[in-house]
Design an enzyme around this catalytic site. Structure first.
Site, PDB file in Angstrom:
ATOM      1  N   GLU A   1       7.014  -3.719   3.564  1.00 60.86           N
ATOM      2  CA  GLU A   1       5.802  -3.563   2.600  1.00 60.86           C
ATOM      3  C   GLU A   1       5.690  -4.911   1.553  1.00 60.86           C
ATOM      4  OE1 GLU A   1       3.529  -0.779   3.133  1.00 60.86           O
ATOM      5  OE2 GLU A   1       4.661  -0.502   4.809  1.00 60.86           O
TER       6      GLU A   1
ATOM      7  N   HIS B   1       5.872   3.089  -2.665  1.00 65.45           N
ATOM      8  CA  HIS B   1       6.505   2.058  -2.746  1.00 65.45           C
ATOM      9  C   HIS B   1       7.285   1.815  -3.991  1.00 65.45           C
ATOM     10  CE1 HIS B   1       2.766   0.072  -0.619  1.00 65.45           C
ATOM     11  NE2 HIS B   1       3.909   0.095   0.156  1.00 65.45           N
TER      12      HIS B   1
ATOM     13  N   CYS C   1      -0.184  -3.561  -7.997  1.00 65.94           N
ATOM     14  CA  CYS C   1      -0.423  -3.581  -6.451  1.00 65.94           C
ATOM     15  C   CYS C   1      -1.533  -4.744  -6.256  1.00 65.94           C
ATOM     16  CB  CYS C   1      -1.071  -2.349  -5.881  1.00 65.94           C
ATOM     17  SG  CYS C   1      -0.370  -0.653  -6.124  1.00 65.94           S
TER      18      CYS C   1
HETATM   19  O1  SUG Z   1      -0.628   0.969   1.248  1.00 64.92           O
HETATM   20  N1  SUG Z   1      -3.744   2.421  -0.122  1.00 64.92           N
HETATM   21  C1  SUG Z   1      -2.550   1.253  -0.434  1.00 64.92           C
HETATM   22  C2  SUG Z   1      -2.123   1.458  -1.687  1.00 64.92           C
HETATM   23  C3  SUG Z   1      -1.227   0.165  -1.969  1.00 64.92           C
HETATM   24  C4  SUG Z   1      -0.532   0.077  -3.121  1.00 64.92           C
HETATM   25  N2  SUG Z   1       0.389  -1.161  -3.231  1.00 64.92           N
HETATM   26  C5  SUG Z   1       1.465  -0.954  -4.064  1.00 64.92           C
HETATM   27  N3  SUG Z   1       1.837  -0.047  -4.290  1.00 64.92           N
HETATM   28  N4  SUG Z   1       1.952  -2.097  -4.118  1.00 64.92           N
HETATM   29  C6  SUG Z   1      -1.408   1.904   0.622  1.00 64.92           C
HETATM   30  O2  SUG Z   1      -1.237   3.252   0.664  1.00 64.92           O
HETATM   31  C7  SUG Z   1      -5.480   3.670   1.106  1.00 64.92           C
HETATM   32  C8  SUG Z   1      -6.678   3.272   2.169  1.00 64.92           C
HETATM   33  C9  SUG Z   1      -7.325   4.500   2.203  1.00 64.92           C
HETATM   34  O3  SUG Z   1      -6.852   5.762   2.181  1.00 64.92           O
HETATM   35  O4  SUG Z   1      -8.686   4.163   2.456  1.00 64.92           O
HETATM   36  C10 SUG Z   1      -4.382   2.600   1.113  1.00 64.92           C
HETATM   37  O5  SUG Z   1      -4.234   2.078   2.258  1.00 64.92           O
END
Ligand code: SUG
Length: 446
Positions: free
Chosen positions: A174, A250, A371
């Site tokens: 990730e 994460h 993020c």
């Molecule tokens: O991968 N949300 C992302 C959020 C990423 C956050 N990044 C970090 N923590 N670095 C994920 O879960 C949601 C998309 C949706 O539900 O439409 C999403 O992909």
């Protein structure tokens, strides 16, 4: 060598929507199918970039990815003209259409893992695009991420951009969301901390029971190998599986580091003492002392940390050496967190300022300030060698705000994804963006 840390923030794409695609990410799941506002999302992200650039922090922008992902839709049997593909996908599997439309590349902390040149065996900055193979909607981002990184960091005398690891759970990766670098100065040698949630080939290793652990130890080790990191300055740490099961999908949802500071929740790691000891020992090798800021559960619960994204903050070193904590406004709205933050800045410790932003549109999908950015520490020579068109300036900000105003909708709900006009709007927007950023051909994926 003198170096600066650039933050490459993801520019939110025109199809930003809430599709509930990320099992284990509480915000994504709770906002499923609510209406989004892509225009506001992009402007909120740009406002953060502009403000931090104006404050003197090195800031750049990472372009969004082409949506919908027709390659994905065609590969799984939706054929015909583009309009036919969209209509059939919407009819037969709206959730897969939402995957193909996700603007998730906005969270550039997941685009790659980055090791600055001071840490690597060949003195180049190394990047490995993250395969994000735990979620369908993110699993093809690496194709464009690799391409974008190669366009931005094309000079192979300074940069090495590796393709993503094999896309299988043994190498679930990730990116920088599970990676933190500690150092005395950005240009000096650093210690790289890799956190993981599971070990593919050790069933007895800690692992969550309810939600998926997205990062494997094997992936973290592969990246350290690819980047040629010194074992004495590399630490691998298991996340606490219990907090993954409470929505910490994460590690950057429960810990953040910068310089010699680790700001973390008591429950972040499986073995807190061991992680701190390893970091202290590794940092001694670069003549740096770890400053650990630990937040106790009785002060801020894991639930409050997940709801407010206290730790999904950016810790930025200011010119006077003190640090600012860049937080989402949700931190101010959570009583326990707001109280804690007041004490933190008054404590006389390394953090003496809070900078808060309204990032509500991204937060509703589980993406906070940290993020939204990929950290890249670059020497002056590397800054000169990278693509200049993405560096945030007032002029670029104004151009991008006008561009958003021209192409972005202010309301998007699930049924809109079936509208072929939306696909045309997205494609026209990105075509113009590649010109604005001076990156022709950026989206010519074969
Ligand atoms: O991968 N949300 C992302 C959020 C990423 C956050 N990044 C970090 N923590 N670095 C994920 O879960 C949601 C998309 C949706 O539900 O439409 C999403 O992909």
């Amino acid at each position: 060598m003198s170096a600066r840390e650039f933050n490459f923030d993801g520019l939110v794409g025109p199809s930003h929507n809430y599709a509930g695609l990320s099992f284990g990410n509480v915000a994504s799941f709770s906002n499923v199918k609510s209406a989004s506002n892509p225009r506001e999302a992009a402007l909120q992200g740009l406002a953060k970039m502009r403000e931090l650039a104006a404050r003197g922090f090195a800031q750049a922008v990472m372009p969004p990815q082409a949506r919908p992902n027709f390659r994905l839709l065609r590969r799984i049997g939706f054929t015909g003209t583009d309009a036919e593909v969209l209509a059939r996908a919407y009819r037969e599997s709206p959730v897969i259409l939402a995957c193909a439309y996700s603007a998730s590349p906005m969270w550039t902390a997941n685009a790659a893992t980055v090791s600055p040149s001071a840490d690597t065996f060949d003195g180049r900055a190394h990047f490995t695009a993250a395969n994000l193979n735990n979620k369908l909607h993110r699993s093809e981002e690496h194709l464009q991420s690799t391409r974008t990184l190669r366009a931005l960091f094309a000079d192979e005398r300074h940069f090495a951009v590796h393709e993503a690891l094999p896309p299988t759970s043994a190498f679930g990766d990730e990116g920088a969301a599970n990676h933190t670098r500690f150092c005395a100065t950005h240009g000096g040698k650093g210690v790289e901390l890799f956190t993981y949630g599971r070990v593919e080939f050790d069933p007895s290793a800690p692992a969550p029971k309810k939600y998926p652990a997205r990062q494997s130890l094997e992936a973290s080790q592969a990246i350290a190998r690819l980047h040629g990191l010194d074992a004495a300055r590399t630490v691998f740490a298991s996340q606490n599986p219990d907090v993954i099961d409470q929505g910490v999908f994460h590690n950057d949802v429960i810990a953040v580091g910068n310089g010699n500071v680790l700001f973390y929740h008591e429950q972040a790691f499986h073995d807190e003492g061991a992680v701190l000891n390893q970091l202290r020992n590794a940092l001694a090798g670069v003549e740096t002392e770890l400053a650990a800021i630990r937040v106790d559960t009785r002060v801020v619960s894991v639930g409050d940390a997940v709801a407010s994204y206290l730790f999904n903050s950016q810790l930025l070193t200011k010119p006077d050496g003190a640090m600012a904590l860049v937080i989402p406004q949700e931190c101010q709205e959570n009583r326990a967190v707001a109280r804690y933050l007041e004490e933190l800045v008054a404590s006389g410790g390394p953090v003496d300022e809070l900078i808060h932003f309204d990032l509500r549109q991204s937060m509703r999908n589980g993406g906070g300030p940290a993020c939204l950015r990929l950290r890249v520490a670059l020497t002056d020579a590397e800054v000169a060698a990278m693509h200049q068109g993405v560096i945030m300036t007032d002029a670029l900000y104004d151009t991008l705000v006008a561009w958003v105003g021209k192409y972005y909708r202010d309301h998007l709900e699930p049924k809109d994804l079936a509208d072929p006009q939306l696909a045309l709007e997205c494609s026209a927007a990105l075509e113009e963006l590649s010109r604005i950023l001076g990156l022709p051909g950026l989206y010519d994926l074969t």
